[in-house]
Design a protein around this motif. Sequence first.
Motif, PDB file in Angstrom:
ATOM      1  N   GLU A 165      22.006  85.877  23.486  1.00  0.00           N
ATOM      2  CA  GLU A 165      21.169  87.030  23.127  1.00  0.00           C
ATOM      3  C   GLU A 165      21.166  88.066  24.243  1.00  0.00           C
ATOM      4  OE1 GLU A 165      18.873  89.579  21.036  1.00  0.00           O
ATOM      5  OE2 GLU A 165      19.846  87.756  20.303  1.00  0.00           O
ATOM      6  N   ARG A 167      24.478  89.890  24.062  1.00  0.00           N
ATOM      7  CA  ARG A 167      24.489  90.831  22.943  1.00  0.00           C
ATOM      8  C   ARG A 167      23.639  92.062  23.260  1.00  0.00           C
ATOM      9  NH1 ARG A 167      21.932  92.722  18.716  1.00  0.00           N
ATOM     10  NH2 ARG A 167      20.005  91.667  19.329  1.00  0.00           N
ATOM     11  N   GLY A 199      29.287  92.767  20.008  1.00  0.00           N
ATOM     12  CA  GLY A 199      27.912  92.290  19.859  1.00  0.00           C
ATOM     13  C   GLY A 199      27.683  91.620  18.522  1.00  0.00           C
ATOM     14  N   ILE A 231      29.085  88.132  18.608  1.00  0.00           N
ATOM     15  CA  ILE A 231      28.189  87.239  19.354  1.00  0.00           C
ATOM     16  C   ILE A 231      27.002  86.839  18.491  1.00  0.00           C
ATOM     17  CG2 ILE A 231      26.602  87.113  21.304  1.00  0.00           C
ATOM     18  CD1 ILE A 231      28.582  88.763  22.901  1.00  0.00           C
ATOM     19  N   ARG A 232      26.482  87.807  17.723  1.00  0.00           N
ATOM     20  CA  ARG A 232      25.360  87.494  16.843  1.00  0.00           C
ATOM     21  C   ARG A 232      25.773  86.473  15.776  1.00  0.00           C
ATOM     22  NH1 ARG A 232      23.313  92.558  13.731  1.00  0.00           N
ATOM     23  NH2 ARG A 232      25.423  92.283  12.889  1.00  0.00           N
TER      24      ARG A 232
END
Length: 560
Positions: A370, A373, A395, A398-399
């Motif tokens: 987190e 991101r 990002g 990654i989420r």
Amino acid sequence: MGDRNRQTSRGYSSDGSQGGDSEEYLSKENRMATGDDGRRTPECLTEENQYRRLFESSPVALWREDFSEVKRRLNAILPEARSDIRGYLQKRPGLVHELATLVRIVDVNRATLRLYRAESKSALVQALPHVFTEGSWEVFIEELATIAADGTHFSARTEQRALNGEPFNVELRWSVFEEGHTAEAQSHGEPGESGRAAPERYACLYVSAIDITEQVHTRRRLERSEAFYRALLRSSPLPITSFDLEGNVVTWNDAAEQKFGWSFDEVYGNPLPIIPEDQSEAFGDELVQLRWGQQINGKEVVRVTKRGENVDMLLSASPIRDDAGEFIGFLGVLEDITERKRKEERISALLRQKELVLRESRHRVKNNMELTRALLALQAAEQDEPARSALEEAGGRIRSMMILYDRLYRLEYPDELPLNEFVPPLVAEIAELAGGAKTIETSVDVADIVVRGQVVAPLGLILNELIVNSCKHGFVGRDRGTIQVSITADGGEHGNSSWVTLRYEDDGVGLPDSVRFDEYPAEGDSTLGLRLIWEFVEQLAGTSRREDGPATSIVIGFPP
């Protein structure tokens, strides 16, 4: 023990003076007068014939013998033998043989001939030395001891041989026939010395010989079975107990003695001493279960030793029935699981520690992802195109990895995963996040397929790249779109029943004609997302292709 050729199976004489022509002798006996004037009366003849027929037709082997000379000799040697006539005779086998020659065979019936496999009475008398055994001599000494003590009844079991050499077991019984002989002994016989019975009292002995061979064999089999059973109980490494319907101990093997401390003599006939007070109610429930004819298999119980120590044990028990099916008791086998319980507790403690470590690790990984991101989002806000889009895509990936990671962590069995439980919620969540302000409808149809844990991560990332690509490039200028995902195990065009087929479709503008999925995309002809999809398909050892049509339609196959 001397010359056995002069001995019979019961030590009878077969010489000319008493038994050389046995049938002639028997005939003389049968011709003896029974009336007062020396002649047979019709009544006597009728009665004698009746008894003769009973004697001959009896199913039991019967003998009539004369031991009067034997008794006379025994009375003579008793002063020398003193009070131990049995030991005296055992030390003098020659004397025993001599006494055997003094016995007269008066008569035998047909059952005796059948028992000894003899064709005639004379054949039986002549062959009797061959049926004699060591056991017969021992029994004969017991007979002599009985007669020496003025006994009138005798019984014994011994082994003999038939004329064909076949061994068999018999139960011998004889009794003195008193009628007529008592008066004769008083009027004509010699008085016994020191109050001993007169020899004539033993002039008429009736002997029965019952074949008990099958009984003896059955008893020996039972004895061997019982001996094996006792050895089995002694040798068992597990405590074995049994108790009757009143709860009193009947069986208590060596392992039970060693485990609990009580000896067999201490517990036999008494209530089972190994039940702790706080377990008496549970023990009562176990007895009820057994009384209903049910078994107890591998139940964890607590038992107590003589020292008062509680022991964790595994109980297996069953009711005991007799041949008629009636309950006569209960059998229990116990296994000490104290050490196993300790190991299980240590393992449980380690698992709890591992769970805490994994939970903390998961929390930190999610925080780090987190944070990464968020940093990419902050960096993207300060950048111009195309750097901003690249950072936002990073990002987003990654989420998606965070979503995938979270779902993998929640699975109970990560080594084998059911796709119909994993894929539908993953697709819905990725579509919702990737769609942003757009309304993305999803239709997911997944068969009941279980795959390896190594399959889930690359599969989830493939779905993430496909969904993100549809939302970003397929639904341009639109506020809504539809995505369809199906996963089957029929193999599809691959024709392999162990092959999993993923079919992905959307109703967007479709892919450029230059985009292909059946080979690694060229560097300048594809985006990073397409190249990642190809890499993940390679990890799955699968194949991919694009189907023709205006909308996006991609088929990916891989082994489960």
